[in-house]
Scaffold this motif. Structure first.
Motif, PDB file in Angstrom:
ATOM      1  N   ARG A   1      28.025  35.402  45.618  1.00  0.00           N
ATOM      2  CA  ARG A   1      29.289  34.877  44.953  1.00  0.00           C
ATOM      3  C   ARG A   1      30.424  35.781  45.094  1.00  0.00           C
ATOM      4  O   ARG A   1      31.531  35.385  45.240  1.00  0.00           O
TER       5      ARG A   1
ATOM      6  N   GLU B   1      33.979  34.751  46.448  1.00  0.00           N
ATOM      7  CA  GLU B   1      35.552  35.165  45.841  1.00  0.00           C
ATOM      8  C   GLU B   1      36.333  35.850  46.901  1.00  0.00           C
ATOM      9  O   GLU B   1      37.493  35.579  46.909  1.00  0.00           O
TER      10      GLU B   1
ATOM     11  N   ASP C   1      30.142  47.195  36.748  1.00  0.00           N
ATOM     12  CA  ASP C   1      29.394  46.325  35.980  1.00  0.00           C
ATOM     13  C   ASP C   1      29.704  46.286  34.414  1.00  0.00           C
ATOM     14  O   ASP C   1      28.939  46.110  33.472  1.00  0.00           O
TER      15      ASP C   1
ATOM     16  N   ASP D   1      33.753  46.312  31.722  1.00  0.00           N
ATOM     17  CA  ASP D   1      34.627  45.420  31.647  1.00  0.00           C
ATOM     18  C   ASP D   1      35.788  46.330  32.116  1.00  0.00           C
ATOM     19  O   ASP D   1      37.055  45.992  32.405  1.00  0.00           O
TER      20      ASP D   1
ATOM     21  N   ASN E   1      35.169  43.823  35.873  1.00  0.00           N
ATOM     22  CA  ASN E   1      33.876  43.772  35.808  1.00  0.00           C
ATOM     23  C   ASN E   1      33.417  42.574  36.809  1.00  0.00           C
ATOM     24  O   ASN E   1      33.760  41.346  36.810  1.00  0.00           O
TER      25      ASN E   1
ATOM     26  N   ALA F   1      30.683  41.291  37.593  1.00  0.00           N
ATOM     27  CA  ALA F   1      29.347  40.657  37.230  1.00  0.00           C
ATOM     28  C   ALA F   1      30.087  39.337  36.515  1.00  0.00           C
ATOM     29  O   ALA F   1      29.570  38.231  36.537  1.00  0.00           O
ATOM     30  N   LYS F   2      31.179  39.324  36.220  1.00  0.00           N
ATOM     31  CA  LYS F   2      31.905  38.087  35.548  1.00  0.00           C
ATOM     32  C   LYS F   2      32.714  37.410  36.651  1.00  0.00           C
ATOM     33  O   LYS F   2      33.578  37.819  37.397  1.00  0.00           O
ATOM     34  N   PRO F   3      32.085  35.902  36.828  1.00  0.00           N
ATOM     35  CA  PRO F   3      32.636  35.160  37.995  1.00  0.00           C
ATOM     36  C   PRO F   3      34.076  35.312  38.168  1.00  0.00           C
ATOM     37  O   PRO F   3      35.011  35.010  37.023  1.00  0.00           O
ATOM     38  N   ASN F   4      34.785  35.140  39.310  1.00  0.00           N
ATOM     39  CA  ASN F   4      36.166  35.047  39.263  1.00  0.00           C
ATOM     40  C   ASN F   4      37.069  36.503  39.035  1.00  0.00           C
ATOM     41  O   ASN F   4      38.205  36.349  39.381  1.00  0.00           O
ATOM     42  N   TYR F   5      36.478  37.409  38.357  1.00  0.00           N
ATOM     43  CA  TYR F   5      37.249  38.290  38.283  1.00  0.00           C
ATOM     44  C   TYR F   5      37.635  39.309  39.220  1.00  0.00           C
ATOM     45  O   TYR F   5      38.838  39.559  39.545  1.00  0.00           O
TER      46      TYR F   5
ATOM     47  N   VAL G   1      43.748  39.422  34.670  1.00  0.00           N
ATOM     48  CA  VAL G   1      42.652  39.296  34.317  1.00  0.00           C
ATOM     49  C   VAL G   1      42.081  40.668  33.596  1.00  0.00           C
ATOM     50  O   VAL G   1      42.726  41.595  33.497  1.00  0.00           O
ATOM     51  N   GLU G   2      40.977  40.579  32.534  1.00  0.00           N
ATOM     52  CA  GLU G   2      40.639  41.681  31.733  1.00  0.00           C
ATOM     53  C   GLU G   2      40.155  42.565  32.635  1.00  0.00           C
ATOM     54  O   GLU G   2      39.348  42.534  33.660  1.00  0.00           O
TER      55      GLU G   2
END
Ligand code: IP8
Length: 255
Positions: free
Chosen positions: A18, A22, A162, A164, A228, A230-234, A244-245
């Motif tokens: 993934r 990206e 992993d 935020d 992060n 682990a969060k898709p598209n970050y 982005v956060e």
């Protein structure tokens, strides 16, 4: 992030794939990739005490093993990149870098420079390296990132973790830990004392070690975004500069 840190030699190939997608989508020019050791390098390095240097001959196989498992993890990363059509080429840190008391002392960068000039994507990783004082040690991916960013005057550094971003306490332990969204260098230095030490086996110091390594690059004016992964598209958003956060750290407050 690309490994399961609670396991041993446990790669998360679906995450590697993934993140590769990206990276492809972001299409960043002059990109250098660096990954860490996760459940490949760290448990082995810890088992043989590699970071503290050569003390007896029984560690020698440990050095070889630590480097080897890193090449295995790197192979999985390279697999994903190359099969996604990224012209990525692995640059082995232990073959072009020597440290002194754990700090990069020598870096033969001819090949890396040529790869960049030819628009390849060099890929490096935290590795077991030879050390002029210690015999050998562990060189973290973070030290490599900071070194390369300064040497090549990077436009920015994006760090995937992993959690935020950067918190005022370890978010895995303290439920009310507060996320820093934007820090100047001054604010970062003030906050540094509070940062959570890693809870899992991480011989190079977890988030605390990461920040300490990045400070010289931030001092040189290179902004750092921690997101992060682990969060898709970050990672994608951070790479293309979309909001982005996460945590942005800059030398001075802009705007
Ligand atoms: O995970 C350390 O790299 P890091 C690599 O970036 C080894 O700290 C071999 C433990």
């Amino acid at each position: 992030m690309i490994t399961d840190k609670n396991g041993e030699l446990a790669a998360r190939t679906e995450v590697i794939n993934r993140l590769t997608e990206e990276i492809v989508k972001a299409n960043v020019k002059n990109l250098i990739l660096v990954h860490g050791g996760g459940s490949f390098g760290h448990p082995t390095a810890q088992k043989y005490g590699i970071k503290d240097g050569l003390k007896d001959d029984t560690q020698k196989i440990g050095f070889a093993e630590t480097h080897h498992v890193m090449t295995v993890l790197n192979g999985l990363v390279m697999d994903a990149l190359v099969w996604h059509n990224v012209p990525a080429v692995s640059v082995t840190p232990s073959s072009c870098m020597i440290t002194e008391n754990g700090r990069i002392k020598l870096f033969k960068d001819t090949i890396l420079k040529m790869l960049l000039k030819m628009s390849y994507t060099p890929v490096l990783y935290g590795d077991a390296t030879l050390d002029e004082k210690l015999g050998f040690t562990i060189l973290s991916g973070d030290q490599i990132v900071s070194h390369l960013a300064r040497k090549f005057n990077a436009y920015k550094i994006v760090i995937g973790v992993d959690v935020d971003g950067l918190y005022d306490a370890d978010p895995k332990e303290a439920k009310n830990a507060k996320l820093y969204t934007h820090l100047t260098l001054r604010e970062l230095k003030d906050a540094q004392g509070k940062l959570g030490k890693s809870t899992v086996a991480d011989v190079t110091g977890g988030m605390f070690g990461k920040i300490t390594e990045l400070i010289p690059a931030i001092e040189q004016g290179i902004p750092v975004t921690i997101v992060n992964a682990a969060k898709p598209n970050y990672i994608y958003k951070a790479l293309i500069g979309e909001k982005v956060e996460g945590t942005i750290i800059e030398r001075d407050r802009i705007g």
